[in-house]
Design an enzyme around this catalytic site. Structure first.
Site, mmCIF file in Angstrom:
data_model
loop_
_atom_site.group_PDB
_atom_site.id
_atom_site.type_symbol
_atom_site.label_atom_id
_atom_site.label_comp_id
_atom_site.label_asym_id
_atom_site.label_seq_id
_atom_site.Cartn_x
_atom_site.Cartn_y
_atom_site.Cartn_z
ATOM 1 N N CYS A 2 0.826 -1.202 0.000
ATOM 2 C CA CYS A 2 0.000 0.000 0.000
ATOM 3 C C CYS A 2 0.864 1.257 0.000
ATOM 4 C CB CYS A 2 -0.877 0.013 1.237
ATOM 5 S SG CYS A 2 -1.975 -1.394 1.311
ATOM 6 N N ARG A 27 6.310 -1.019 -5.853
ATOM 7 C CA ARG A 27 6.094 -1.807 -4.640
ATOM 8 C C ARG A 27 5.007 -2.857 -4.812
ATOM 9 N NH1 ARG A 27 8.107 0.788 -0.031
ATOM 10 N NH2 ARG A 27 9.436 2.450 -0.742
ATOM 11 N N TRP A 74 -2.841 -2.856 -1.555
ATOM 12 C CA TRP A 74 -2.598 -4.292 -1.641
ATOM 13 C C TRP A 74 -3.619 -4.905 -0.686
ATOM 14 C CZ3 TRP A 74 -1.097 -8.184 -4.211
ATOM 15 C CH2 TRP A 74 -0.862 -9.407 -3.581
ATOM 16 N N ASN A 100 -3.012 2.564 5.592
ATOM 17 C CA ASN A 100 -2.128 1.396 5.519
ATOM 18 C C ASN A 100 -2.178 0.686 6.865
ATOM 19 O OD1 ASN A 100 -1.329 2.104 2.997
ATOM 20 N ND2 ASN A 100 0.679 2.908 3.595
ATOM 21 N N GLY A 101 -2.306 -0.623 6.860
ATOM 22 C CA GLY A 101 -2.324 -1.371 8.115
ATOM 23 C C GLY A 101 -3.538 -2.277 8.177
ATOM 24 N N GLU A 486 19.689 -18.744 11.675
ATOM 25 C CA GLU A 486 19.509 -17.452 11.015
ATOM 26 C C GLU A 486 20.196 -16.336 11.811
ATOM 27 O OE1 GLU A 486 18.781 -16.541 8.211
ATOM 28 O OE2 GLU A 486 18.174 -14.466 8.360
ATOM 29 N N LYS A 490 23.133 -13.993 10.278
ATOM 30 C CA LYS A 490 23.053 -12.520 10.253
ATOM 31 C C LYS A 490 24.288 -11.926 10.885
ATOM 32 C CE LYS A 490 20.670 -11.896 7.923
ATOM 33 N NZ LYS A 490 19.773 -12.755 7.215
ATOM 34 N N GLU A 493 27.521 -12.497 8.730
ATOM 35 C CA GLU A 493 27.654 -11.832 7.425
ATOM 36 C C GLU A 493 27.827 -10.323 7.526
ATOM 37 O OE1 GLU A 493 24.515 -12.551 4.533
ATOM 38 O OE2 GLU A 493 22.978 -12.370 6.042
ATOM 39 N N HIS A 509 27.216 -33.093 22.613
ATOM 40 C CA HIS A 509 27.940 -33.974 21.686
ATOM 41 C C HIS A 509 29.175 -33.298 21.090
ATOM 42 C CE1 HIS A 509 24.767 -36.886 22.063
ATOM 43 N NE2 HIS A 509 23.876 -35.944 21.792
ATOM 44 N N LYS A 608 23.929 -9.451 -3.228
ATOM 45 C CA LYS A 608 22.523 -9.622 -2.887
ATOM 46 C C LYS A 608 21.924 -10.820 -3.612
ATOM 47 C CE LYS A 608 18.658 -8.561 -0.932
ATOM 48 N NZ LYS A 608 18.548 -9.094 0.449
HETATM 49 C C1 AGP Z 1 20.917 -13.623 3.563
HETATM 50 O O1 AGP Z 1 21.155 -12.681 4.531
HETATM 51 C C2 AGP Z 1 22.001 -13.870 2.628
HETATM 52 N N1 AGP Z 1 22.496 -12.697 2.044
HETATM 53 C C3 AGP Z 1 21.912 -15.089 1.741
HETATM 54 O O2 AGP Z 1 22.072 -16.194 2.571
HETATM 55 C C4 AGP Z 1 20.657 -15.300 0.882
HETATM 56 O O3 AGP Z 1 19.572 -15.603 1.715
HETATM 57 C C5 AGP Z 1 20.903 -16.428 -0.130
HETATM 58 O O4 AGP Z 1 21.941 -16.067 -0.995
HETATM 59 C C6 AGP Z 1 19.673 -16.803 -0.918
HETATM 60 O O5 AGP Z 1 19.227 -15.741 -1.699
HETATM 61 P P1 AGP Z 1 17.809 -15.775 -2.386
HETATM 62 O O6 AGP Z 1 16.791 -15.801 -1.302
HETATM 63 O O7 AGP Z 1 17.745 -14.529 -3.215
HETATM 64 O O8 AGP Z 1 17.734 -17.026 -3.208
#
Ligand code: AGP
Length: 613
Positions: A2, A27, A74, A100-101, A486, A490, A493, A509, A608
């Site tokens: 939205c 968007r 949306w 929005n919401g 995860e 995070k 990276e 273990h 990315k």
């Molecule tokens: C996530 O923080 C990473 N940059 C990386 O693991 C990412 O999730 C992975 O490369 C998969 O990308 P995708 O979701 O575009 O397929």
């Protein structure tokens, strides 16, 4: 997603609003509309579909006025039809709203209004707000005061913009929680309001961002800022850069932080249009799933990389638990090299933010060769992973720019939850009562996400304890075990701290040998079915001199004496808990990286979209 645009000034409002909506087009949305005050009357033009349909409507039935508001919608409550498109006008025809919401309590509010004799012209939750505003205006209150009273009755997070033909010189805008931003643009003798800066950037760079709980009363020559309980506030007008990329960051220092904060909005949009809360039924129109197929399928293989793979691990727990369908999670880069066992009774589900990850695409092609039904959950509409698949769920997270994925992690978690309900419904493994309960839990989720984000300051303080460490261990169990993975991903990276994740039960273990005061252990110990097991893990860590940072549920009194630091999250139904437990870990990684001076949005060596093997 939205979008909102509003204008008051000496120029014709409709083309300015339309131009702003056009800039928010990328968007995604499924209907659009605008309203202007023309000759003392509110005129609305709105339609389903894209902005070219609104343009055609405006050409056929032009509107002219010096004040107006517009919206791209949306769908959340009600189909993407013209009658559900914003703006919505009240019964008097004198008040109009864009929003929005999600109004979480819209069902009781609608019943209350219906009992007062109000009739509804749409299926939206938004419409209750305009009727409430009218109710208070009919008692003699002005638009802003009536809006304050109406907003006090709403649950959930909202961005709201209102206008009334009774007070045709002003727009009232308000923000409650974090359903996206509300930004006021200051021009020369004209003023703007929008959900996002790109919508107004061609007209002004001078803006004020509304905080949650603030309202702006906007006239062509300026605006007053006040709190939602009526106190006058001092507005800070800042100048944003012309550079559209920098401007897009808005009030945030980094895209990652912006995207973390966008999760109330992305959660709302992800649920939007897919859930019938009254029947508890899920609608995934692009999936092509039939009851016959849901019953015939023997297993599902989820394939993905990185963060998307962690979402898949949560999906396994959800789908197995609710739909009683066996699910395997396969790292996409491994899938095609191990002669995978998939056939026509297997669904292979690829998850990918970009939809362009080479390994994930290769895994999909391998699955296709072997006759599997191919589905994908993607964020980028039109991407290869979408085009290759037989059926798709789009994430509705909006563009994600920060290399470290955040909102494109929580969106597929919600998609997988909804998919699990849909499969369970078609496979007869849940009844109507349970289904309605599961979807009702979903409706509360944007607010729970908002509550997690409000605790950012406390997370930032904990980040100081990680600033100079070299290693970290993340632990979780059950549905939150993938969140440990995860959280570790995070942190590594973007802060370059070495972080490992383990299922809590694996500590004994091997990894417990690493525990000492130099290596913090981040343990997810929320009130889920694995809570007690995690407590004993934390005790074992403390017994060996380890430093513990626990993610815990509000009100827990066992953990404070055990843990060195606590990241609190609100009580969340356990099947949805990964959506809330991951948020403090995203914020922890972000603030740790900032404290270490790292380039958060573009960490070294990473891209990315990984389009090579
Ligand atoms: C996530 O923080 C990473 N940059 C990386 O693991 C990412 O999730 C992975 O490369 C998969 O990308 P995708 O979701 O575009 O397929």
């Amino acid at each position: 997603m939205c979008g909102i645009v509003g204008y008051v000034g000496p120029r014709d409002a409709a083309p300015i609003i339309f131009g702003g909506l056009k800039r928010l087009e990328y968007r995604g949305y499924d209907s659009a509309g605008l309203a202007v005050v023309e000759d003392g009357k509110i005129q609305v033009r709105r339609d389903a579909g894209k902005l070219d349909r609104l343009a055609a409507l405006l050409e056929a039935q032009p509107v002219h006025g010096l004040i107006g508001i517009g919206h791209t919608r949306w769908a959340t409550h009600g189909e993407p039809t013209a009658r559900n498109a914003h703006p919505h006008v009240g019964a008097s025809g004198e008040v109009v709203i864009v929003h929005n919401g999600i109004v979480e309590n819209f069902l009781p509010l609608r019943e209350e209004l219906a009992a007062e004799g109000v009739t509804f012209g749409s299926d939206t939750d938004t419409e209750v707000i305009v009727h409430l505003v009218e109710r208070y205006m009919s008692l003699g209150q002005d638009l802003a005061t009536a809006a304050q009273h109406a907003l006090a009755m709403l649950k959930g997070a909202h961005g709201i913009v209102l206008m009334s033909s009774r007070e045709p010189d002003k727009i009232v805008a308000a923000r409650l929680g974090n359903a996206g931003g509300v930004v006021v643009g200051v021009g020369e003798g004209e003023m703007f309001v929008a959900s996002d800066i790109p919508a107004i950037l061609e007209h002004t760079r001078r803006v004020t961002f509304l905080e949650s709980g603030q309202m702006a009363v906007i006239r062509k020559d300026g605006f007053d800022l006040r709190s939602l309980d009526g106190k006058s506030l001092r507005a800070i007008v800042q100048t944003v850069p012309w550079d559209p990329v920098a401007a897009e960051k808005g009030e945030y220092k980094h895209f990652m932080l912006k995207e973390i904060h966008e999760q109330v909005r992305s959660t709302t949009d992800t649920i939007g249009g897919r859930v019938d809360f009254e029947t508890g039924r899920i609608l995934f129109s692009q999936l092509g799933l039939t009851a016959e197929m849901a019953k015939r399928v023997r297993r599902m293989v989820i394939t993905a990389c990185g963060t998307a793979g962690h979402a898949g691990m949560v999906g396994k727990v959800l789908i197995e638990r609710l739909a009683r369908l066996p699910v395997e999670v396969d790292i996409a880069s491994e899938f095609r090299y191990r002669d995978p066992l998939v056939d026509r009774d297997t669904i292979v589900l690829a998850i990918s933010q970009s939809g362009e990850t080479a390994d994930t695409l290769a895994a999909m092609e391998e699955a296709r060769k072997r006759g599997a039904t191919l589905w994908s959950i993607v964020n980028v509409v039109g991407s290869q992973a979408m085009r290759l698949a037989d059926g798709t769920i789009t994430m509705q997270a909006g563009p994600e720019i920060g290399v470290a994925s955040s909102k494109a992690f929580t969106a597929p978690l919600i998609d997988l939850y909804m998919l699990a309900i849909l499969l369970a419904d078609l496979r007869d493994t849940v009844d109507g009562t349970r289904r309605r309960q599961l979807t009702a839990d979903l409706r509360r989720l944007p607010d729970l996400v908002g509550q997690c984000l409000e605790r950012e300051k406390a997370v930032e303080e904990v980040a100081w304890s990680l600033k100079d460490v070299a290693h970290c261990l993340f632990l979780g169990r059950g549905i939150n075990m993938p969140i440990a993975y995860e959280g570790a991903l995070k942190l590594k990276e973007i802060s370059y701290i070495h972080a490992e994740a383990y299922p809590g039960g694996e500590m004994k273990h091997g990894p417990i040998a690493l525990v000492d005061k130099e290596m913090p252990v981040i343990a997810i110990a929320t009130r889920d079915p694995w809570y007690e097991k995690m407590i004993s893990q934390i005790e074992q860590t403390k017994a060996r001199g380890g430093i513990v940072i626990a993610v815990a549920t509000d009100g827990d009194d066992l953990l404070p004496p055990l843990a060195d630091h606590i990241l609190w999250v609100p009580p969340t139904p356990w099947l949805l808990s990964p959506v809330t437990t991951v948020i403090p870990l995203q914020l922890l990684a972000y603030h740790t990286a900032v404290l270490r001076g790292a380039d958060v949005d573009q960490p070294r060596n990473l891209a990315k979209s990984v389009t090579v093997e």
